[in-house]
Design a protein around this motif. Structure first.
Motif, PDB file in Angstrom:
ATOM      1  N   TYR A   1      -5.229 -10.010   0.323  1.00  0.00           N
ATOM      2  CA  TYR A   1      -5.037  -8.662  -0.401  1.00  0.00           C
ATOM      3  C   TYR A   1      -3.714  -8.673  -0.979  1.00  0.00           C
ATOM      4  O   TYR A   1      -3.502  -7.960  -1.847  1.00  0.00           O
TER       5      TYR A   1
ATOM      6  N   PRO B   1     -13.059  -1.448   5.575  1.00  0.00           N
ATOM      7  CA  PRO B   1     -11.819  -0.381   5.587  1.00  0.00           C
ATOM      8  C   PRO B   1     -10.538  -1.295   5.668  1.00  0.00           C
ATOM      9  O   PRO B   1     -10.668  -2.094   6.745  1.00  0.00           O
TER      10      PRO B   1
ATOM     11  N   THR C   1       0.801  -1.086  -0.078  1.00  0.00           N
ATOM     12  CA  THR C   1      -0.142   0.067  -0.012  1.00  0.00           C
ATOM     13  C   THR C   1       0.828   1.160  -0.096  1.00  0.00           C
ATOM     14  O   THR C   1       0.326   2.179  -0.318  1.00  0.00           O
TER      15      THR C   1
ATOM     16  N   TRP D   1      -3.805   3.321   3.610  1.00  0.00           N
ATOM     17  CA  TRP D   1      -4.612   2.270   4.000  1.00  0.00           C
ATOM     18  C   TRP D   1      -6.238   2.829   3.479  1.00  0.00           C
ATOM     19  O   TRP D   1      -7.126   2.090   3.845  1.00  0.00           O
ATOM     20  N   ASP D   2      -6.450   3.615   2.666  1.00  0.00           N
ATOM     21  CA  ASP D   2      -7.758   4.393   2.146  1.00  0.00           C
ATOM     22  C   ASP D   2      -8.236   3.359   0.917  1.00  0.00           C
ATOM     23  O   ASP D   2      -8.435   3.949   0.233  1.00  0.00           O
ATOM     24  N   GLU D   3      -8.585   2.251   1.325  1.00  0.00           N
ATOM     25  CA  GLU D   3      -9.287   1.557   0.355  1.00  0.00           C
ATOM     26  C   GLU D   3     -10.187   0.355   1.035  1.00  0.00           C
ATOM     27  O   GLU D   3      -9.832   0.275   2.392  1.00  0.00           O
ATOM     28  N   SER D   4     -10.893  -0.316   0.707  1.00  0.00           N
ATOM     29  CA  SER D   4     -11.652  -1.570   1.279  1.00  0.00           C
ATOM     30  C   SER D   4     -11.370  -2.642   0.804  1.00  0.00           C
ATOM     31  O   SER D   4     -11.089  -2.658  -0.410  1.00  0.00           O
TER      32      SER D   4
END
Length: 472
Positions: free
Chosen positions: A135, A112, A77, A81-84
């Protein structure tokens, strides 16, 4: 045996109480006795091992495994961390009947990434670790494969991962030395240190499947208050299962010294924290930073590229910094240099200055490896490129000769680009009056030299003689 363990815990508790009430730590000539099966205290800046016990014994890391999982997440990243992410069935159902720590994730839940990261760290969530592995690698197994690949890239020989969370598996193990190396690597990944050092509470907002908030908090005795609280303690991760016992990894900093402490195979939760503060108190109280001056070595190294040896560069030594027990002196350290037989252009320079610290007087035998830099590469490549261009011009318009010269120049440029950390690339590959094509202008900042720009023109037809020109 029980009396011995009680005595060790009593000594550790006394040290903890002394620090808690502001009493000075007592100086020791040898590392204190502890109850864990293995430990390592490492300099986070250099990788030097200060003290150790069974550092290479293969043991079960339990949830300290998540340091690697979180480190790879941070690497992917870039600390953003701004994703789901969507929770898979495997991430949840693979943990059935395991008495597993979790944050109650549900299949199909959209959460999130930041909440999963902090839940994995603070609540030691195994379902969160599964989500992060998927992920990282596209699936849980893909994430585990990435963990093992990273362990191999770090040169670890005593580590193998079978899952991303640390639940018992006979094929899931590490060593105190390897786990310290993993933690040192993870601390260098963007955003990891923020998570690893977080001591507050965390609130996870409701999701598409969970209407209630979820709460996590740090439970590290060295950081959130207890008899073992230490102001120098900055980050940590603990772990436990029946087969591996209690484990703990701590990151601490005091007076510019940054240490990583790894505890494996402790008998109790209390024991792992007592052991950690006892060992860290010893190291901060007895070790000092010592600077070793540059010996001024300049070692020749052949550079190979374009099918042959292009010439030589000078690989230079550097000053070194080591941590020594107060009873040791810099004169006890020795320095050696490890260079390859030849440096293949386009490959990283694998040249090392190795400082050896012998065992004795309260500290372990260890090494500090420093990457060495090379002088003269820019000049060597420029000379080789100029020589190849002259050879091409001397071929009297031969198209084959022109292509050969241009190809060698391109190889040299590519090699220069590969071995330099380039900063900016500005393309100017356009036809010029009089024939020829210019290569891109390259600008970068190097460790030892700075080249602002280099422009090479591929020879082309110019008038009747078909000769081109080279401009530097």
């Amino acid at each position: 045996m029980k009396k011995t363990i009680k005595r060790v815990c009593a000594l550790a508790a006394a040290a903890c109480l002394a620090a808690a009430f502001g009493l000075p730590a007592f100086a020791q000539d040898t590392p204190p006795a502890v109850s864990c099966g293995a430990y390592v205290v490492m300099d986070a800046d250099t990788g030097q091992i200060l003290i150790e016990q069974n550092p290479d014994q293969k043991m079960y890391p339990a949830s300290t495994t998540k340091i690697m999982t979180l480190g790879l997440t941070a690497q992917k990243t870039g600390g953003n961390w701004d994703e789901s992410v969507t929770v898979s069935e495997e991430a949840v159902y693979s943990l059935l009947h395991t008495d597993s720590s979790h944050i109650a994730l549900q299949p199909g839940e959209i959460v999130p990434l930041k909440d999963v990261v902090y839940g994995t760290q603070l609540a030691s969530a195994n379902d969160g670790a599964n989500v992060l592995a998927a992920y990282i690698g596209g699936s849980i197994q893909g994430g585990v494969d990435a963990m093992n690949a990273q362990a191999q890239a770090l040169g670890l020989t005593g580590t193998h991962f079978a899952n991303p969370h640390g639940l018992y598996d006979p094929d899931h193990y590490t060593t105190a030395r390897d786990l310290a190396t993993i933690t040192r690597w993870a601390l260098q990944q963007p955003g990891f240190q923020d998570v690893f050092c977080y001591t507050g509470s965390w609130t996870m907002a409701p999701t598409n499947l969970q209407p209630q908030e979820r709460y996590f908090a740090c439970d590290d005795w060295l950081r959130v208050g207890n008899v073992c609280y230490r102001e120098y303690a900055k980050g940590g991760k603990d772990g436990y299962h029946d087969m591996g016992g209690h484990s703990y990894v701590n990151y601490s900093e005091q007076d510019g010294v940054r240490l990583i402490c790894v505890i494996l195979g402790d008998a109790s939760k209390k024991g792992r924290y007592y052991d950690a503060c006892t060992l860290l108190d010893y190291c901060f109280g007895n070790f000092v930073r010592v600077e070793l001056p540059d010996e001024g070595k300049r070692l020749p190294l052949d550079v190979q590229g374009g099918g042959g040896v292009l010439g030589q560069v000078q690989v230079k030594s550097t000053a070194a910094s080591v941590l020594l027990h107060s009873g040791r002196t810099a004169e006890e350290c020795t320095v050696q240099y490890a260079l390859p037989e030849v440096w293949n252009l386009g490959q990283p320079l694998s040249a090392w200055q190795v400082v050896h610290i012998p065992a004795g007087e309260g500290q372990a035998e260890s090494e500090v490896r420093l990457a060495m830099a090379a002088d003269g590469l820019d000049e060597l490549l420029a000379q080789a490129a100029e020589h190849s261009a002259r050879q091409a011009q001397a071929s009297s318009g031969s198209f084959t000769g022109l292509l050969a010269g241009a190809a060698l120049a391109a190889v040299l440029l590519f090699g220069l680009l590969r071995v330099k950390p380039w900063k900016k690339l500005r393309k100017t590959a356009a036809a010029k009056p009089g024939g020829g094509v210019e290569f891109p202008i390259l600008q970068w900042d190097g460790e030892t030299t700075r080249m602002d720009s280099s422009i090479y023109r591929m020879p082309g037809r110019s008038g009747a003689n078909g000769r081109g020109r080279q401009r530097k």
